[in-house]
Design an enzyme around this catalytic site. Structure first.
Site, PDB file in Angstrom:
ATOM      1  N   TYR A  14       0.811  -1.223   0.000  1.00  0.00           N
ATOM      2  CA  TYR A  14       0.000   0.000   0.000  1.00  0.00           C
ATOM      3  C   TYR A  14       0.844   1.273   0.000  1.00  0.00           C
ATOM      4  O   TYR A  14       0.310   2.366  -0.104  1.00  0.00           O
ATOM      5  CB  TYR A  14      -0.949   0.007   1.192  1.00  0.00           C
ATOM      6  CG  TYR A  14      -1.947  -1.117   1.151  1.00  0.00           C
ATOM      7  CD1 TYR A  14      -2.960  -1.139   0.195  1.00  0.00           C
ATOM      8  CD2 TYR A  14      -1.871  -2.184   2.043  1.00  0.00           C
ATOM      9  CE1 TYR A  14      -3.873  -2.176   0.137  1.00  0.00           C
ATOM     10  CE2 TYR A  14      -2.779  -3.232   1.998  1.00  0.00           C
ATOM     11  CZ  TYR A  14      -3.774  -3.221   1.039  1.00  0.00           C
ATOM     12  OH  TYR A  14      -4.667  -4.249   0.977  1.00  0.00           O
ATOM     13  N   HIS A  19      -4.596   6.149  -1.219  1.00  0.00           N
ATOM     14  CA  HIS A  19      -5.241   6.012   0.086  1.00  0.00           C
ATOM     15  C   HIS A  19      -4.256   6.255   1.238  1.00  0.00           C
ATOM     16  O   HIS A  19      -4.685   6.401   2.377  1.00  0.00           O
ATOM     17  CB  HIS A  19      -5.841   4.610   0.207  1.00  0.00           C
ATOM     18  CG  HIS A  19      -7.276   4.589   0.643  1.00  0.00           C
ATOM     19  ND1 HIS A  19      -8.077   5.706   0.746  1.00  0.00           N
ATOM     20  CD2 HIS A  19      -8.068   3.560   1.028  1.00  0.00           C
ATOM     21  CE1 HIS A  19      -9.285   5.353   1.154  1.00  0.00           C
ATOM     22  NE2 HIS A  19      -9.302   4.057   1.345  1.00  0.00           N
ATOM     23  N   TYR A  64      -5.985  -0.916   9.196  1.00  0.00           N
ATOM     24  CA  TYR A  64      -6.528  -0.757   7.846  1.00  0.00           C
ATOM     25  C   TYR A  64      -7.542   0.384   7.893  1.00  0.00           C
ATOM     26  O   TYR A  64      -8.164   0.653   8.918  1.00  0.00           O
ATOM     27  CB  TYR A  64      -7.111  -2.045   7.253  1.00  0.00           C
ATOM     28  CG  TYR A  64      -6.012  -3.033   6.926  1.00  0.00           C
ATOM     29  CD1 TYR A  64      -5.323  -2.951   5.720  1.00  0.00           C
ATOM     30  CD2 TYR A  64      -5.636  -4.002   7.846  1.00  0.00           C
ATOM     31  CE1 TYR A  64      -4.287  -3.815   5.428  1.00  0.00           C
ATOM     32  CE2 TYR A  64      -4.606  -4.877   7.566  1.00  0.00           C
ATOM     33  CZ  TYR A  64      -3.930  -4.774   6.357  1.00  0.00           C
ATOM     34  OH  TYR A  64      -2.900  -5.625   6.079  1.00  0.00           O
ATOM     35  N   ASN A  66     -10.569   1.178   6.940  1.00  0.00           N
ATOM     36  CA  ASN A  66     -11.978   1.139   7.328  1.00  0.00           C
ATOM     37  C   ASN A  66     -12.219   0.977   8.825  1.00  0.00           C
ATOM     38  O   ASN A  66     -13.344   1.108   9.284  1.00  0.00           O
ATOM     39  CB  ASN A  66     -12.712   0.037   6.556  1.00  0.00           C
ATOM     40  CG  ASN A  66     -12.740   0.324   5.071  1.00  0.00           C
ATOM     41  OD1 ASN A  66     -12.315   1.377   4.618  1.00  0.00           O
ATOM     42  ND2 ASN A  66     -13.235  -0.624   4.301  1.00  0.00           N
ATOM     43  N   ASN A 113     -14.520   6.022   4.054  1.00  0.00           N
ATOM     44  CA  ASN A 113     -14.783   4.992   5.061  1.00  0.00           C
ATOM     45  C   ASN A 113     -13.936   5.133   6.324  1.00  0.00           C
ATOM     46  O   ASN A 113     -14.384   4.809   7.419  1.00  0.00           O
ATOM     47  CB  ASN A 113     -14.607   3.597   4.456  1.00  0.00           C
ATOM     48  CG  ASN A 113     -15.741   3.256   3.508  1.00  0.00           C
ATOM     49  OD1 ASN A 113     -16.853   3.767   3.646  1.00  0.00           O
ATOM     50  ND2 ASN A 113     -15.474   2.420   2.527  1.00  0.00           N
TER      51      ASN A 113
END
Length: 192
Positions: A14, A19, A64, A66, A113
């Site tokens: 990631y 994000h 993470y 969310n 989110n």
């Protein structure tokens, strides 16, 4: 004391994605102020230091995106800070151009989110935040694929400027100058 939380996803795969711009800004702040963000507490990587005479905790939740609220709630409870005054959340926004930033003292999740989860865990939406633009999703593109994608070379150059602006805005907010930061950054970019 100020808790500055940058949102993102843990893991090598990631790194450098849209994000993870919150993590990128935390890294910039950590580098400038020589704060090691390597402690593991409250389901986050954290580092303690000083910015402009103010004690700060830099945090990169490892839950993470969310589930970011779980880490933020734990940090706030442990350090007993007031989220309306002493929490700053930095995250990506697809409704802003690459590198553009927008500062808010409160507001809804706007479909994000990570912010949705923080609002749920805090039972309210009054906390300062810096949104860092990652550009609008192309038509017929899956949103998850887009935000987990990497920047082009041209986009990355714009993002570097955005990270610098977010760092400067964070310094202003810590200094109690959120209105000045909003006045400086909450306007649309003018074409040169």
């Amino acid at each position: 004391m100020f808790i500055i939380v940058g949102l993102g996803n843990p893991g090598k795969e990631y790194e450098g994605t849209r994000h993870n711009v919150g993590f990128e800004v935390i890294d910039r702040i950590a580098e400038k102020y020589n704060i090691a963000v390597d402690g593991k507490k409250h389901r986050a990587l954290i580092g303690k230091g000083m910015i402009g005479g103010q004690k700060v905790i830099l945090a990169k939740p490892q839950t993470y995106m969310n589930l970011s609220g779980e880490s933020v709630r734990s940090l706030l409870d442990y350090y007993k800070v007031d989220e309306t005054e002493e929490l700053l959340v930095i995250y990506d926004d697809i409704s802003l151009e690459n590198g553009q930033i927008r500062i808010r003292a409160k507001g809804s999740a706007g479909g994000h989110n990570g912010i949705k989860n923080i609002i749920a865990h805090l039972n309210g939406q009054v906390f300062p935040r810096i949104k860092v633009g990652v550009g609008e999703k192309p038509p017929r593109y899956d949103l998850a694929d887009y935000v987990l994608g990497h920047f082009s070379k041209a986009e990355q150059e714009l993002m570097e400027e955005g990270y610098d602006h977010a760092l400067h805005a964070a310094e202003q907010i810590i200094d109690g100058e959120i209105t000045a930061a909003m006045n400086e950054y909450n306007r649309t970019k003018k074409e040169v």
